[in-house]
Design an enzyme around this catalytic site. Structure first.
Site, PDB file in Angstrom:
ATOM      1  N   MET A 324      20.676   3.242 -20.039  1.00  0.00           N
ATOM      2  CA  MET A 324      21.967   2.859 -20.614  1.00  0.00           C
ATOM      3  C   MET A 324      22.884   4.066 -20.783  1.00  0.00           C
ATOM      4  SD  MET A 324      21.650  -0.334 -20.741  1.00  0.00           S
ATOM      5  CE  MET A 324      23.079  -0.895 -21.637  1.00  0.00           C
ATOM      6  N   VAL A 400      19.486   6.035 -27.528  1.00  0.00           N
ATOM      7  CA  VAL A 400      18.106   6.551 -27.475  1.00  0.00           C
ATOM      8  C   VAL A 400      17.154   5.358 -27.613  1.00  0.00           C
ATOM      9  CG1 VAL A 400      18.782   8.809 -28.383  1.00  0.00           C
ATOM     10  CG2 VAL A 400      18.006   7.040 -29.973  1.00  0.00           C
ATOM     11  N   LYS A 407      16.542   6.692 -34.041  1.00  0.00           N
ATOM     12  CA  LYS A 407      17.995   6.528 -34.141  1.00  0.00           C
ATOM     13  C   LYS A 407      18.525   7.241 -35.389  1.00  0.00           C
ATOM     14  CE  LYS A 407      18.483   2.264 -31.405  1.00  0.00           C
ATOM     15  NZ  LYS A 407      19.025   2.754 -30.162  1.00  0.00           N
ATOM     16  N   SER A 429      20.208  -2.962 -29.018  1.00  0.00           N
ATOM     17  CA  SER A 429      20.332  -4.355 -28.594  1.00  0.00           C
ATOM     18  C   SER A 429      19.775  -5.311 -29.639  1.00  0.00           C
ATOM     19  CB  SER A 429      19.667  -4.584 -27.239  1.00  0.00           C
ATOM     20  OG  SER A 429      18.497  -3.854 -27.109  1.00  0.00           O
ATOM     21  N   HIS A 450      27.559  -2.721 -27.984  1.00  0.00           N
ATOM     22  CA  HIS A 450      26.417  -3.233 -27.225  1.00  0.00           C
ATOM     23  C   HIS A 450      26.830  -3.427 -25.769  1.00  0.00           C
ATOM     24  CE1 HIS A 450      23.464  -6.808 -26.509  1.00  0.00           C
ATOM     25  NE2 HIS A 450      22.999  -5.688 -26.022  1.00  0.00           N
TER      26      HIS A 450
HETATM   27  P1  NAD Z   1      15.612   4.367 -21.886  1.00  0.00           P
HETATM   28  O1  NAD Z   1      14.223   4.452 -22.324  1.00  0.00           O
HETATM   29  O2  NAD Z   1      15.920   4.197 -20.434  1.00  0.00           O
HETATM   30  O3  NAD Z   1      16.419   5.652 -22.373  1.00  0.00           O
HETATM   31  C1  NAD Z   1      16.320   6.205 -23.641  1.00  0.00           C
HETATM   32  C2  NAD Z   1      16.607   7.677 -23.496  1.00  0.00           C
HETATM   33  O4  NAD Z   1      16.716   8.237 -24.792  1.00  0.00           O
HETATM   34  C3  NAD Z   1      15.503   8.449 -22.764  1.00  0.00           C
HETATM   35  O5  NAD Z   1      16.061   9.231 -21.726  1.00  0.00           O
HETATM   36  C4  NAD Z   1      14.917   9.313 -23.841  1.00  0.00           C
HETATM   37  O6  NAD Z   1      14.423  10.565 -23.359  1.00  0.00           O
HETATM   38  C5  NAD Z   1      16.094   9.501 -24.766  1.00  0.00           C
HETATM   39  N1  NAD Z   1      15.702   9.867 -26.113  1.00  0.00           N
HETATM   40  C6  NAD Z   1      14.687   9.382 -26.853  1.00  0.00           C
HETATM   41  N2  NAD Z   1      14.660  10.002 -28.056  1.00  0.00           N
HETATM   42  C7  NAD Z   1      15.670  10.865 -28.063  1.00  0.00           C
HETATM   43  C8  NAD Z   1      16.152  11.798 -29.017  1.00  0.00           C
HETATM   44  N3  NAD Z   1      15.569  11.930 -30.191  1.00  0.00           N
HETATM   45  N4  NAD Z   1      17.225  12.527 -28.706  1.00  0.00           N
HETATM   46  C9  NAD Z   1      17.830  12.383 -27.503  1.00  0.00           C
HETATM   47  N5  NAD Z   1      17.412  11.553 -26.560  1.00  0.00           N
HETATM   48  C10 NAD Z   1      16.343  10.797 -26.843  1.00  0.00           C
HETATM   49  O7  NAD Z   1      16.264   3.173 -22.731  1.00  0.00           O
HETATM   50  P2  NAD Z   1      17.567   2.320 -22.419  1.00  0.00           P
HETATM   51  O8  NAD Z   1      17.170   1.099 -21.687  1.00  0.00           O
HETATM   52  O9  NAD Z   1      18.599   3.206 -21.849  1.00  0.00           O
HETATM   53  O10 NAD Z   1      17.996   1.856 -23.878  1.00  0.00           O
HETATM   54  C11 NAD Z   1      18.611   2.706 -24.789  1.00  0.00           C
HETATM   55  C12 NAD Z   1      19.196   1.908 -25.929  1.00  0.00           C
HETATM   56  O11 NAD Z   1      20.091   0.934 -25.402  1.00  0.00           O
HETATM   57  C13 NAD Z   1      18.186   1.122 -26.742  1.00  0.00           C
HETATM   58  O12 NAD Z   1      18.604   1.093 -28.078  1.00  0.00           O
HETATM   59  C14 NAD Z   1      18.243  -0.258 -26.145  1.00  0.00           C
HETATM   60  O13 NAD Z   1      17.826  -1.248 -27.038  1.00  0.00           O
HETATM   61  C15 NAD Z   1      19.708  -0.356 -25.851  1.00  0.00           C
HETATM   62  N6  NAD Z   1      20.071  -1.330 -24.813  1.00  0.00           N
HETATM   63  C16 NAD Z   1      19.325  -1.468 -23.688  1.00  0.00           C
HETATM   64  C17 NAD Z   1      19.681  -2.391 -22.723  1.00  0.00           C
HETATM   65  C18 NAD Z   1      18.887  -2.536 -21.464  1.00  0.00           C
HETATM   66  O14 NAD Z   1      19.103  -3.519 -20.732  1.00  0.00           O
HETATM   67  N7  NAD Z   1      17.996  -1.638 -21.157  1.00  0.00           N
HETATM   68  C19 NAD Z   1      20.826  -3.174 -22.916  1.00  0.00           C
HETATM   69  C20 NAD Z   1      21.592  -3.000 -24.058  1.00  0.00           C
HETATM   70  C21 NAD Z   1      21.193  -2.083 -25.007  1.00  0.00           C
END
Ligand code: NAD
Length: 713
Positions: A324, A400, A407, A429, A450
């Site tokens: 994301m 993250v 978070k 999400s 979102h």
């Molecule tokens: P992801 O696992 O692909 O990416 C998360 C990233 O955050 C990773 O690169 C990780 O290294 C990094 N991270 C973790 N802890 C960290 C920290 N302390 N400091 C800095 N970076 C850190 O996950 P994603 O799918 O990109 O989802 C991220 C957020 O977006 C989540 O809250 C998820 O619920 C939300 N989201 C996801 C989707 C989806 O379809 N995947 C849709 C809407 C919202």
């Protein structure tokens, strides 16, 4: 009085008509424009010193289509027919005047705008990469009723015209020139008019191809063997995607086919009849209401708090460079925003930036961008692990891991660096925003943004207002979403917000039916027949079953912590069984409700053993009703609980967010179209058979009694 039509006649007898509808940002086809235009036509026809006509526009676009307000007022098919005929009669007089008429396209020509240009003998366009032409009427459930379904096939051939007419595709200039829809290009506005004038002088008495003796359709008319063969299979091919939910598609094909059997004048009348049929459908009413009126209202800031100054983001910090975060960085940099992309390791941050590189490399390879533009955009994304680099950001978007503690940690670390007026947004999400805001030292500036995956393609952002989020923060979030070219809906905080909450009811209903012994193939086909982009079980595989289990576990824990009783959805047990007992996680492991083999997939045969099928299967319509009523009812509950603030947000959010059947006009318009009373009655029937989740929201009972609809909310 200012008029929409300015006529300038040169000493050579060539008149330049400039369309400039007063008080509007674009030209549309309506009486204010067409009445003065008809006066010019009258002069053109009768005055022998008037030798040629060039049509152009003073707006950025040439003309973007019919006036939907006028169309929305049409009450009877007769009125719709007359409306279409009036414009066509005008165009016939124009093209049969015996004198040259040139459309000088200074900008985009869509719908009625293109139809006007097709009524000219020649089309010259300003060589501007953003200029588009097309007939997008089908996207509002309509048919191009200004000759589009007749002149286009006569110019480019029946088969070629289908993709423009049936998908409403908008063409860029290179394509339009290659197809022969645009004859000539000009480099400057002055040259555009000069070329048009010169053509008029050189061609004093042109005739349209279809008015010439011995005219033949390029590649054959409806009778020719090659075309007839194509026409025989076209309806089934179109309906394989549309499932018969879009009557405009059939009407357009019929209009082209029948028109292709006769001369242009008869053909134009045939078209007007099909236009009238389209304009009267519930489907076009649904789509015009939502995808035109409500969408425009949203774009104009309907859900933006009043009185807040306009804002724009110059520098955004994106926390987490995963799927994301990488997408959010890209869409921000694309519109010129400086991006700081932060992750726990430099490698992860660079990888996130690499996502933009990949997208841009593809665009350059396809000729849609240049290496220089790509490098400029990439230079705006700074991958880092250092919080100090966030200094000067006016907005932070946190993406993250979906974990409250992680978070909370990044919120504190970022807030220690950013300015006191910066906004902090979470892309969570599932986690309620009010709870996440507790780790912020300035909860009034904390908000949910979102995004949907993939971020670069999905048009919606659901803005979540926490208990303490200020109107100013909401306005700034709203402005940012529009700045990156996305559509914002605004909802109040609650579990699953709006989109995830209602979307979940669709996939869970599919799982519940499976447990009851409904054939999985019937469930999947019902999803498609209902007009959803993907059937429920296949969709659950895409989002992964383990995520479903994880979300349900989290909800259970939260309910327990709040002292509330958790009632499990019957679909939940199905997902747990597949994950825990059968190691079927979803598409990403190649095993879910389906078996995946490369690009192929087929329903897992083992489902029949785990969930034996009922000997008597329900009617297909019953399955469709369950899938759709459960969503619409949940949307109504969100409305009742104040999670939703308007029907426009509900409808647009459902179509843009999870692809709720567009022809239904969105999750709440579905209820309007069924009729409040009928919806309530059917919901009670379904609840008796399948459980409380179908019991109609209390607000629906009240609305049904008062005869209200969601139209005005
Ligand atoms: P992801 O696992 O692909 O990416 C998360 C990233 O955050 C990773 O690169 C990780 O290294 C990094 N991270 C973790 N802890 C960290 C920290 N302390 N400091 C800095 N970076 C850190 O996950 P994603 O799918 O990109 O989802 C991220 C957020 O977006 C989540 O809250 C998820 O619920 C939300 N989201 C996801 C989707 C989806 O379809 N995947 C849709 C809407 C919202």
């Amino acid at each position: 009085m200012t008029t929409a039509i300015k006529l300038e006649r040169g000493s050579d007898g060539i008149g330049i008509v400039t369309m400039d509808l007063p008080g509007r940002s674009t030209n549309v086809l309506n009486d204010d424009l067409m009445l003065p235009f008809a006066e010019v036509l009258q002069q053109f026809e009768t005055d022998a010193t008037f030798k040629g006509l060039v049509i152009t526009s003073a707006k950025r676009d040439f003309m973007v289509g019919a006036d939907i307000d006028r169309l929305a007022k049409v009450k009877t098919p007769e009125e719709a027919y007359e409306l279409a005929q009036a414009f066509k009669t005008f165009l016939r007089r124009l093209e049969k005047s015996g004198k040259p008429v040139v459309a000088a396209l200074n900008g985009t020509a869509l719908g009625g705008g293109l139809e006007l240009a097709l009524g000219a003998h020649r089309r010259i366009a300003l060589n501007n990469p953003s200029l588009k032409i097309g007939l997008p009427e089908v996207k509002l459930g309509l048919l191009p009723g200004g000759g589009g379904t007749q002149r286009l096939p006569r110019l480019i051939g029946i088969q070629e015209s289908f993709s423009l007419l049936l998908e409403g595709k908008e063409l860029r200039l290179d394509k339009a020139v290659a197809l022969g829809l645009i004859h000539e290009l000009a480099e400057t506005p002055a040259e555009l008019i000069e070329k048009a004038r010169a053509w008029c002088l050189a061609n004093p008495s042109p005739k349209q191809p279809w008015d010439q003796q011995g005219f033949r359709f390029p590649k054959g008319d409806s009778r020719s063997p090659g075309v007839a063969q194509m026409l025989a299979i076209a309806p089934s091919m179109a309906n394989a995607k549309a499932w018969g939910n879009y009557p405009a598609i059939n009407h357009i094909m019929s209009s082209v086919f029948e028109g292709g059997l006769t001369d242009i004048d008869n053909a134009l009348q045939i078209e007007s009849r099909y236009f009238a049929a389209c304009a009267m459908t519930q489907e076009s009413r649904n789509m015009i209401g939502t995808l035109w009126y409500q969408l425009n209202a949203i774009k104009k800031g309907r859900s933006r708090p009043e009185g807040q100054p306009e804002s724009s983001v110059k520098k955004v910090g994106v926390l987490g460079a995963g799927m994301m975060g990488a997408g959010i960085a890209y869409v921000s940099a694309k519109v010129g925003i400086e991006v700081v992309l932060l992750d726990t390791t430099q490698e992860a941050a660079e990888k996130g930036k690499g996502y933009s590189q990949g997208l841009l490399d593809k665009a350059v390879a396809r000729g849609r961008s240049t290496a220089a533009k790509r490098d400029e955009l990439l230079a705006r994304i700074q991958p880092t692990t250092k919080y100090e680099d966030l200094a000067g950001c006016d907005l932070i978007v946190e993406a993250v891991f979906e974990d409250r503690d992680v978070k909370a940690g990044v919120t504190k670390a970022a807030e220690a660096v950013i300015g006191s007026d910066a906004v902090f947004a979470s892309n969570t999400s599932t986690l309620p925003i009010t709870g996440l805001a507790k780790s912020s030292v300035r909860p009034a500036q904390f908000i949910g943004l979102h995004f949907f995956s993939p971020v670069d393609k999905m048009p919606l952002v659901e803005i979540i207002v926490g208990a303490e989020t200020s109107p100013q923060t909401l306005a700034r979030g709203f402005d940012y979403v529009q700045q990156i070219g996305k559509t914002p809906i605004v909802v109040n905080d609650s579990r699953g917000f709006y989109t995830s909450r209602v979307f979940a009811t669709y996939i869970m209903e599919g799982a519940a039916m499976l447990a009851e012994g409904v054939h999985p193939r019937s469930i999947e086909v019902a999803g498609q027949q209902a007009g959803m982009p993907m059937p429920p079980l296949a969709l659950q595989d895409e989002v992964t079953l383990s995520l479903g289990v994880h979300i349900a576990d989290a909800a259970r824990r939260d309910y327990a912590a709040e002292g509330k009783t958790y009632v499990a959805h019957p679909g939940e047990a199905v997902i747990r069984t597949l994950v825990k007992d059968h190691d079927r996680i979803g598409k990403k492991t190649g095993r879910g409700f389906y078996d995946y083999n490369g690009k192929e997939k087929s329903l897992w045969p083992g489902l029949a053993e785990v969930y034996p099928r009922q000997p008597v299967q329900p009617q297909q319509q019953h399955i469709i009703d369950r899938l759709m009523y459960v969503q619409a009812n949940e949307a109504a509950r969100c409305f009742e609980a104040g999670v939703l603030r308007s029907a426009a947000d509900a409808n647009i959010g459902s179509i843009f967010g999870w692809g709720f059947a567009p022809f239904q006009g969105g999750a709440l318009q579905f209820i309007n179209a069924v009729g409040l009373k009928q919806f309530v009655e059917r919901s009670f029937e379904l609840s008796k058979l399948h459980g409380k989740r179908f019991e109609p929201a209390a607000i629906l009972l009240k609305m049904a009694e008062k005869g209200e609809t969601f139209e005005d909310r």
